[in-house]
Design an enzyme around this catalytic site. Sequence first.
Site, PDB file in Angstrom:
ATOM      1  N   LYS A  77     -22.608  15.253  10.806  1.00  0.00           N
ATOM      2  CA  LYS A  77     -23.146  14.502  11.949  1.00  0.00           C
ATOM      3  C   LYS A  77     -23.499  15.417  13.112  1.00  0.00           C
ATOM      4  CE  LYS A  77     -20.474  10.455  10.526  1.00  0.00           C
ATOM      5  NZ  LYS A  77     -20.289   9.033  10.800  1.00  0.00           N
TER       6      LYS A  77
ATOM      7  N   LYS B 114     -21.086 -22.659   7.770  1.00  0.00           N
ATOM      8  CA  LYS B 114     -19.985 -22.172   6.941  1.00  0.00           C
ATOM      9  C   LYS B 114     -20.279 -22.403   5.461  1.00  0.00           C
ATOM     10  CE  LYS B 114     -15.080 -22.530   6.158  1.00  0.00           C
ATOM     11  NZ  LYS B 114     -13.947 -23.418   6.191  1.00  0.00           N
TER      12      LYS B 114
ATOM     13  N   PRO C 185     -26.630   1.290  10.957  1.00  0.00           N
ATOM     14  CA  PRO C 185     -27.021   2.609  11.480  1.00  0.00           C
ATOM     15  C   PRO C 185     -25.777   3.450  11.751  1.00  0.00           C
ATOM     16  CG  PRO C 185     -27.416   0.855  13.097  1.00  0.00           C
ATOM     17  CD  PRO C 185     -27.006   0.192  11.835  1.00  0.00           C
ATOM     18  N   ASP C 186     -25.867   4.757  11.484  1.00  0.00           N
ATOM     19  CA  ASP C 186     -24.766   5.657  11.861  1.00  0.00           C
ATOM     20  C   ASP C 186     -25.017   6.043  13.321  1.00  0.00           C
ATOM     21  OD1 ASP C 186     -23.042   7.808  12.354  1.00  0.00           O
ATOM     22  OD2 ASP C 186     -22.897   8.207  10.196  1.00  0.00           O
ATOM     23  N   ILE C 187     -24.281   5.397  14.213  1.00  0.00           N
ATOM     24  CA  ILE C 187     -24.569   5.506  15.652  1.00  0.00           C
ATOM     25  C   ILE C 187     -24.431   6.940  16.138  1.00  0.00           C
ATOM     26  CG2 ILE C 187     -23.919   4.689  17.956  1.00  0.00           C
ATOM     27  CD1 ILE C 187     -22.839   2.124  16.493  1.00  0.00           C
TER      28      ILE C 187
ATOM     29  N   ASN D  73     -12.231  -4.288  10.552  1.00  0.00           N
ATOM     30  CA  ASN D  73     -11.085  -3.394  10.314  1.00  0.00           C
ATOM     31  C   ASN D  73     -10.076  -3.606  11.444  1.00  0.00           C
ATOM     32  OD1 ASN D  73     -11.646  -1.432  12.577  1.00  0.00           O
ATOM     33  ND2 ASN D  73     -13.584  -1.321  11.461  1.00  0.00           N
TER      34      ASN D  73
ATOM     35  N   ASP E  62     -19.474   0.305   8.231  1.00  0.00           N
ATOM     36  CA  ASP E  62     -20.586   1.065   7.657  1.00  0.00           C
ATOM     37  C   ASP E  62     -21.649   0.152   7.035  1.00  0.00           C
ATOM     38  OD1 ASP E  62     -19.653   3.654   8.254  1.00  0.00           O
ATOM     39  OD2 ASP E  62     -18.153   3.459   6.678  1.00  0.00           O
TER      40      ASP E  62
ATOM     41  N   LYS F 179     -17.425  15.616   8.284  1.00  0.00           N
ATOM     42  CA  LYS F 179     -18.125  14.745   9.242  1.00  0.00           C
ATOM     43  C   LYS F 179     -18.613  15.535  10.455  1.00  0.00           C
ATOM     44  CE  LYS F 179     -15.634  10.686   7.779  1.00  0.00           C
ATOM     45  NZ  LYS F 179     -14.553   9.752   7.997  1.00  0.00           N
TER      46      LYS F 179
ATOM     47  N   PHE G 233     -14.807  10.766  16.016  1.00  0.00           N
ATOM     48  CA  PHE G 233     -13.465  10.530  15.499  1.00  0.00           C
ATOM     49  C   PHE G 233     -13.552  10.435  13.983  1.00  0.00           C
ATOM     50  CE2 PHE G 233      -9.977   9.510  18.469  1.00  0.00           C
ATOM     51  CZ  PHE G 233     -10.630   9.792  19.654  1.00  0.00           C
TER      52      PHE G 233
HETATM   53  N1  CTP Z   1     -19.637   6.196  13.300  1.00  0.00           N
HETATM   54  C1  CTP Z   1     -20.754   5.669  13.927  1.00  0.00           C
HETATM   55  N2  CTP Z   1     -21.528   4.760  13.268  1.00  0.00           N
HETATM   56  C2  CTP Z   1     -21.233   4.373  12.021  1.00  0.00           C
HETATM   57  C3  CTP Z   1     -20.091   4.900  11.377  1.00  0.00           C
HETATM   58  C4  CTP Z   1     -19.303   5.809  12.053  1.00  0.00           C
HETATM   59  O1  CTP Z   1     -21.020   6.030  15.074  1.00  0.00           O
HETATM   60  N3  CTP Z   1     -22.007   3.504  11.426  1.00  0.00           N
HETATM   61  C5  CTP Z   1     -18.831   7.207  14.002  1.00  0.00           C
HETATM   62  C6  CTP Z   1     -17.430   6.781  14.384  1.00  0.00           C
HETATM   63  O2  CTP Z   1     -17.392   6.181  15.662  1.00  0.00           O
HETATM   64  C7  CTP Z   1     -16.690   8.127  14.352  1.00  0.00           C
HETATM   65  C8  CTP Z   1     -17.411   8.893  13.267  1.00  0.00           C
HETATM   66  O3  CTP Z   1     -18.677   8.299  13.131  1.00  0.00           O
HETATM   67  O4  CTP Z   1     -16.875   8.833  15.563  1.00  0.00           O
HETATM   68  C9  CTP Z   1     -16.722   8.905  11.929  1.00  0.00           C
HETATM   69  O5  CTP Z   1     -16.455   7.577  11.537  1.00  0.00           O
HETATM   70  P1  CTP Z   1     -15.755   7.251  10.157  1.00  0.00           P
HETATM   71  O6  CTP Z   1     -15.725   5.766   9.968  1.00  0.00           O
HETATM   72  O7  CTP Z   1     -14.448   8.010  10.057  1.00  0.00           O
HETATM   73  O8  CTP Z   1     -16.736   7.955   9.154  1.00  0.00           O
HETATM   74  P2  CTP Z   1     -17.916   7.429   8.279  1.00  0.00           P
HETATM   75  O9  CTP Z   1     -19.119   8.209   8.653  1.00  0.00           O
HETATM   76  O10 CTP Z   1     -18.020   5.943   8.357  1.00  0.00           O
HETATM   77  O11 CTP Z   1     -17.441   7.899   6.826  1.00  0.00           O
HETATM   78  P3  CTP Z   1     -16.412   7.235   5.777  1.00  0.00           P
HETATM   79  O12 CTP Z   1     -16.408   5.760   6.044  1.00  0.00           O
HETATM   80  O13 CTP Z   1     -16.992   7.599   4.458  1.00  0.00           O
HETATM   81  O14 CTP Z   1     -15.079   7.889   6.025  1.00  0.00           O
END
Ligand code: CTP
Length: 407
Positions: free
Chosen positions: A348, A295, A311-313, A216, A285, A344, A330
């Site tokens: 979280k 390649k 993993p959702d950190i 991104n 994600d 969120k 954020f």
């Molecule tokens: N975050 C994280 N690990 C992930 C995804 C998100 O730690 N795998 C954290 C980001 O650093 C931020 C928060 O979660 O502090 C929200 O991130 P965001 O990308 O807005 O939300 P998502 O949980 O990914 O939800 P969505 O993509 O559906 O908006």
Amino acid sequence: MSGDREAALRGRTILVGVCGGIAAYKCAGVVSALRQAEADVHVIMTEAAQRFVTPLTFEALSGNPVHTDMFAAASTWNIAHIGLVRKAELMVVLNATATTLAKLAHGMADNLLTACVLASRVPVLVAPAMNTQMWQAAPTQANIRMLQERGVHFVEPGAGFLACGEVGEGRLADEDDILAAIGHLLTRARRMSGQRVLVTAGPTREYLDPARFLSNPATGRMGIALAQEAAARGASVTLVCGPTELAVPPSVACVRVTTAREMHAAVMEHLPGCTLFIGAAAVADFRPVRRSDTKVKKSAAARTIELEPNPDIIAEVSLHRPAGCFVVGFAAESGDLEAHAREKLAAKNLDCIVANRIEPEGGAFGSRDNAVVILWGREGREEVARAPKARVAAAILDRIARLRGSA
Ligand code: CTP
């Protein structure tokens, strides 16, 4: 001088640089006031400054030897250059000329003052003074912007009668404004002392093959600004940062990562003992299930990419947080900003969340400025108006301090 300001200055070591210009005599007043407030003041004068005021004046006012020569005998040089820089808690460049600003902006270290600023890791405050045309000239303004972006602080010059006979901007700021700025920076330098802060920043990259990845447009600018501001407030800061072109200030320990899994591992390694976690990274994600070591040729490429979740950190940090650790997330959104951010915040289990828009033009990703809404609890809400990310970072840390009851 106010009691608060005197308390902020007492016993603090300040390195004051004086540059050549007619306002050099006014710097004597600033040094005298700092000494009266019982600060330990050390003065460095440029060669040009000594044409306006003698080192003896500053020696008498500061009560310390004045440093002028980068090539003094080795023992003196060592004390002057390294010792002073290590000892100082703040560097102040007074009466900064257009030339000194240009040298500082471009990292030139051709005299003791510019060498000390370059070698320093403490906050730097600059009070410029020059002729109006020189002040307004594009190179001067560009140099100031460059320095501000690196976290250098300025006391803007005032307008008034100038020694060149003109009336306009460029006059050294009033003594009181300079002292107020010094007091503010010294107070700030201890506001988060003792805290251990962990920040994530930037994008992650999830590779399909050595030439292609999912990612991104995040640049890490907001997370770096937060890390820098926390360090300037005296915290010990670790930044776990995805790929970015931006420089990370030396006051911040930086761990560079590429993928979400690497970011996750680095965060978990550095989490123990942290008192504040800020997840400013735009973490991917999902990652491709398969990654090719070579390649993939167009003819062999599949039209669909199979993905698996990363993993959702921050959710994991929140779950396994060290005792007393405050967790801030954020939310980058394109629609229904606050509703999504509040979801969120709850999902979280965060202490607060900083919501910002991806669009329109100049949204959160990559831009120098940002406008955010900070949300906490059921209804807690603070809007931070569009401003450079360094200023937004300061507002976020101020809010965190208030929520934690320490300010
Ligand atoms: N975050 C994280 N690990 C992930 C995804 C998100 O730690 N795998 C954290 C980001 O650093 C931020 C928060 O979660 O502090 C929200 O991130 P965001 O990308 O807005 O939300 P998502 O949980 O990914 O939800 P969505 O993509 O559906 O908006």
